[in-house]
Design a protein around this motif. Sequence first.
Motif, PDB file in Angstrom:
ATOM      1  N   GLY A 235       0.777  -1.249  -0.072  1.00 36.70           N
ATOM      2  CA  GLY A 235       0.135  -0.009   0.047  1.00 36.70           C
ATOM      3  C   GLY A 235       1.052   1.263  -0.128  1.00 36.70           C
ATOM      4  N   ASN A 236       0.440   2.384   0.673  1.00 38.37           N
ATOM      5  CA  ASN A 236       1.135   3.533   0.739  1.00 38.37           C
ATOM      6  C   ASN A 236       2.173   3.477   1.767  1.00 38.37           C
ATOM      7  OD1 ASN A 236      -0.389   4.932  -1.233  1.00 38.37           O
ATOM      8  ND2 ASN A 236      -1.791   5.217   0.191  1.00 38.37           N
ATOM      9  N   GLY A 237       3.323   4.132   1.793  1.00 42.37           N
ATOM     10  CA  GLY A 237       4.450   4.452   2.857  1.00 42.37           C
ATOM     11  C   GLY A 237       5.094   3.236   2.495  1.00 42.37           C
ATOM     12  N   THR A 238       5.227   2.257   1.505  1.00 40.84           N
ATOM     13  CA  THR A 238       6.143   1.433   1.382  1.00 40.84           C
ATOM     14  C   THR A 238       7.101   1.555   0.222  1.00 40.84           C
ATOM     15  OG1 THR A 238       4.654   0.330  -0.524  1.00 40.84           O
ATOM     16  CG2 THR A 238       4.294  -0.286   1.821  1.00 40.84           C
ATOM     17  N   ALA A 239       8.258   0.927   0.127  1.00 41.00           N
ATOM     18  CA  ALA A 239       9.151   1.179  -0.944  1.00 41.00           C
ATOM     19  C   ALA A 239       8.488   0.860  -2.109  1.00 41.00           C
ATOM     20  CB  ALA A 239      10.337   0.318  -0.531  1.00 41.00           C
ATOM     21  N   ALA A 240       7.724  -0.233  -2.431  1.00 40.21           N
ATOM     22  CA  ALA A 240       7.013  -0.774  -3.733  1.00 40.21           C
ATOM     23  C   ALA A 240       6.151   0.347  -4.168  1.00 40.21           C
ATOM     24  CB  ALA A 240       6.336  -2.014  -3.518  1.00 40.21           C
ATOM     25  N   GLY A 241       5.498   1.078  -3.140  1.00 39.56           N
ATOM     26  CA  GLY A 241       4.477   2.036  -3.371  1.00 39.56           C
ATOM     27  C   GLY A 241       5.215   3.254  -4.025  1.00 39.56           C
ATOM     28  N   GLY A 242       6.192   3.664  -3.337  1.00 41.46           N
ATOM     29  CA  GLY A 242       7.061   4.791  -3.693  1.00 41.46           C
ATOM     30  C   GLY A 242       7.916   4.682  -5.153  1.00 41.46           C
ATOM     31  N   ILE A 243       8.354   3.725  -5.272  1.00 41.35           N
ATOM     32  CA  ILE A 243       8.974   3.340  -6.654  1.00 41.35           C
ATOM     33  C   ILE A 243       7.884   3.150  -7.948  1.00 41.35           C
ATOM     34  CG2 ILE A 243       9.138   0.816  -7.156  1.00 41.35           C
ATOM     35  CD1 ILE A 243      11.880   3.455  -7.670  1.00 41.35           C
ATOM     36  N   ILE A 244       6.869   2.869  -7.605  1.00 42.21           N
ATOM     37  CA  ILE A 244       5.710   2.628  -8.543  1.00 42.21           C
ATOM     38  C   ILE A 244       5.444   4.140  -8.936  1.00 42.21           C
ATOM     39  CG2 ILE A 244       3.467   2.164  -8.907  1.00 42.21           C
ATOM     40  CD1 ILE A 244       3.773  -0.386  -7.459  1.00 42.21           C
ATOM     41  N   THR A 245       5.101   5.050  -7.898  1.00 41.81           N
ATOM     42  CA  THR A 245       4.686   6.348  -8.095  1.00 41.81           C
ATOM     43  C   THR A 245       5.861   7.319  -9.031  1.00 41.81           C
ATOM     44  OG1 THR A 245       3.391   6.540  -6.161  1.00 41.81           O
ATOM     45  CG2 THR A 245       4.110   8.719  -7.089  1.00 41.81           C
ATOM     46  N   LEU A 246       7.128   6.752  -8.514  1.00 41.42           N
ATOM     47  CA  LEU A 246       8.176   7.625  -9.104  1.00 41.42           C
ATOM     48  C   LEU A 246       8.474   7.367 -10.647  1.00 41.42           C
ATOM     49  CD1 LEU A 246      11.015   7.520  -6.552  1.00 41.42           C
ATOM     50  CD2 LEU A 246       9.478   9.292  -7.271  1.00 41.42           C
ATOM     51  N   SER A 247       8.028   6.023 -11.106  1.00 39.44           N
ATOM     52  CA  SER A 247       7.938   5.672 -12.437  1.00 39.44           C
ATOM     53  C   SER A 247       6.972   5.800 -12.898  1.00 39.44           C
ATOM     54  CB  SER A 247       8.339   4.038 -12.201  1.00 39.44           C
ATOM     55  OG  SER A 247       9.303   3.782 -11.492  1.00 39.44           O
TER      56      SER A 247
ATOM     57  N   GLY B  97      15.394  -7.320  -6.106  1.00 39.17           N
ATOM     58  CA  GLY B  97      14.641  -6.513  -4.768  1.00 39.17           C
ATOM     59  C   GLY B  97      15.327  -5.437  -4.301  1.00 39.17           C
ATOM     60  N   LEU B  98      16.693  -5.298  -4.456  1.00 37.35           N
ATOM     61  CA  LEU B  98      17.473  -4.219  -3.749  1.00 37.35           C
ATOM     62  C   LEU B  98      17.630  -3.073  -4.631  1.00 37.35           C
ATOM     63  CD1 LEU B  98      19.382  -2.924  -1.748  1.00 37.35           C
ATOM     64  CD2 LEU B  98      21.271  -4.276  -2.799  1.00 37.35           C
ATOM     65  N   HIS B  99      17.594  -3.426  -6.014  1.00 38.03           N
ATOM     66  CA  HIS B  99      17.633  -2.623  -7.165  1.00 38.03           C
ATOM     67  C   HIS B  99      16.408  -1.731  -7.072  1.00 38.03           C
ATOM     68  CE1 HIS B  99      18.995  -0.157 -10.589  1.00 38.03           C
ATOM     69  NE2 HIS B  99      18.159  -0.973 -11.419  1.00 38.03           N
ATOM     70  N   MET B 100      15.171  -2.497  -6.868  1.00 31.93           N
ATOM     71  CA  MET B 100      14.084  -1.760  -6.977  1.00 31.93           C
ATOM     72  C   MET B 100      13.660  -1.197  -6.073  1.00 31.93           C
ATOM     73  SD  MET B 100      10.478  -3.900  -8.066  1.00 31.93           S
ATOM     74  CE  MET B 100      10.573  -5.041  -6.871  1.00 31.93           C
ATOM     75  N   LEU B 101      13.914  -1.771  -4.791  1.00 32.62           N
ATOM     76  CA  LEU B 101      13.263  -1.102  -3.409  1.00 32.62           C
ATOM     77  C   LEU B 101      14.419  -0.347  -2.653  1.00 32.62           C
ATOM     78  CD1 LEU B 101      10.919  -4.197  -2.519  1.00 32.62           C
ATOM     79  CD2 LEU B 101      10.300  -2.153  -4.105  1.00 32.62           C
ATOM     80  N   GLY B 102      15.572  -0.403  -2.892  1.00 30.36           N
ATOM     81  CA  GLY B 102      16.840   0.070  -2.003  1.00 30.36           C
ATOM     82  C   GLY B 102      16.672   1.452  -1.947  1.00 30.36           C
ATOM     83  N   PHE B 103      15.902   2.215  -2.648  1.00 27.05           N
ATOM     84  CA  PHE B 103      16.161   3.699  -2.681  1.00 27.05           C
ATOM     85  C   PHE B 103      17.493   4.245  -2.126  1.00 27.05           C
ATOM     86  CE2 PHE B 103      11.658   3.078  -3.044  1.00 27.05           C
ATOM     87  CZ  PHE B 103      11.220   4.482  -3.423  1.00 27.05           C
ATOM     88  N   GLY B 104      18.483   3.955  -3.099  1.00 26.75           N
ATOM     89  CA  GLY B 104      19.777   4.256  -2.766  1.00 26.75           C
ATOM     90  C   GLY B 104      20.441   5.107  -3.860  1.00 26.75           C
TER      91      GLY B 104
END
Length: 316
Positions: free
Chosen positions: A208-220, A286-293
């Motif tokens: 859902g919201n507030g997750t690494a997955a939710g964040g990267i989907i929005t940025l993309s 997983g790290l590349h997608m959700l790492g936020f680095g």
Amino acid sequence: MKAPYDVRRLRSWELALAIFAVSTPFVLPAALPGGTSFVRTAVAQEMQKPDTSRLVSVGGAITEIIYALGEDGRLVGRDSTSLYPEAATKLPDVGYMRQLSPEGVIGINPSAIIAVEGSGPPETLAVLKEAKIPFQTIPETYDRDGILSKIRAVGDFLGVPEKAAVLADQVKADLDAAVADAAKRPESERKRVLFILSTQGGKIMASGNGTAAGGIITLSGAVNATGTFSGYKPLTDEAIIEARPDVVLMMTRSGSHAISDEDLFAHPALSLTPAAKNRAIIRMDGLHMLGFGPRTASTVRELNAAIYGKNPNASQ
């Protein structure tokens, strides 16, 4: 026996120097902001700086940042999520970031530990605190500013803020360009993406919201199909159908956590979605997608291209 020195014979510059030397201990503290308390505070802060010469890094993005800063020579250990760059995998592994073993950490005799927010468990952190090992937590938010803040925080802890400022500026420019390209797609054309964390027991665990997955989907430049709740939750069949995902997004996995496309889209509710109809599934590291680095800009570009194909409006 020599006669006492006649002060009257001192040259003007000698007299001025003598007066300055005598008065400096009294004048300097008064001239500084806060007086003597300011001096004491500065000295205390300098003395309290932790020794980061033997460092354990916990969190894949934290380890990536340390390497990107060129400070990897300090590292003596890392957690199991720290898989990039490849050189990091040669370091001793102290366990999964949320299931750290105090024995594993203490056993490599670190002078300090730097960990992303959420590392643990609390029992391990308590043991490390009792062992008097400095433990620095780096805040985590899944957005552009969170990445830049993370870089600066790591740089400050390592005592290299200038290096961190340079890296943050480079990452900011690259990320802003990638996000700007993704944002050119009209809202009406944006696809709904369902990130599936796991399918154990036939239950779809989604982000859902507030997750690494939710964040990267929005940025993309896409829409989180399950952005109506916070965190990760198992979905009912009704919720999956209502989410109407155009694309399913998953981490690349192996072993017991892996699931084939056929088995995934055979799920009774998921089989009724547009994603199943078009066999639209994306799997990423997983790290590349959700790492936020430091590499998040490349994640944004790769995910956007995987969802839509090459964006005709993207800058060359």
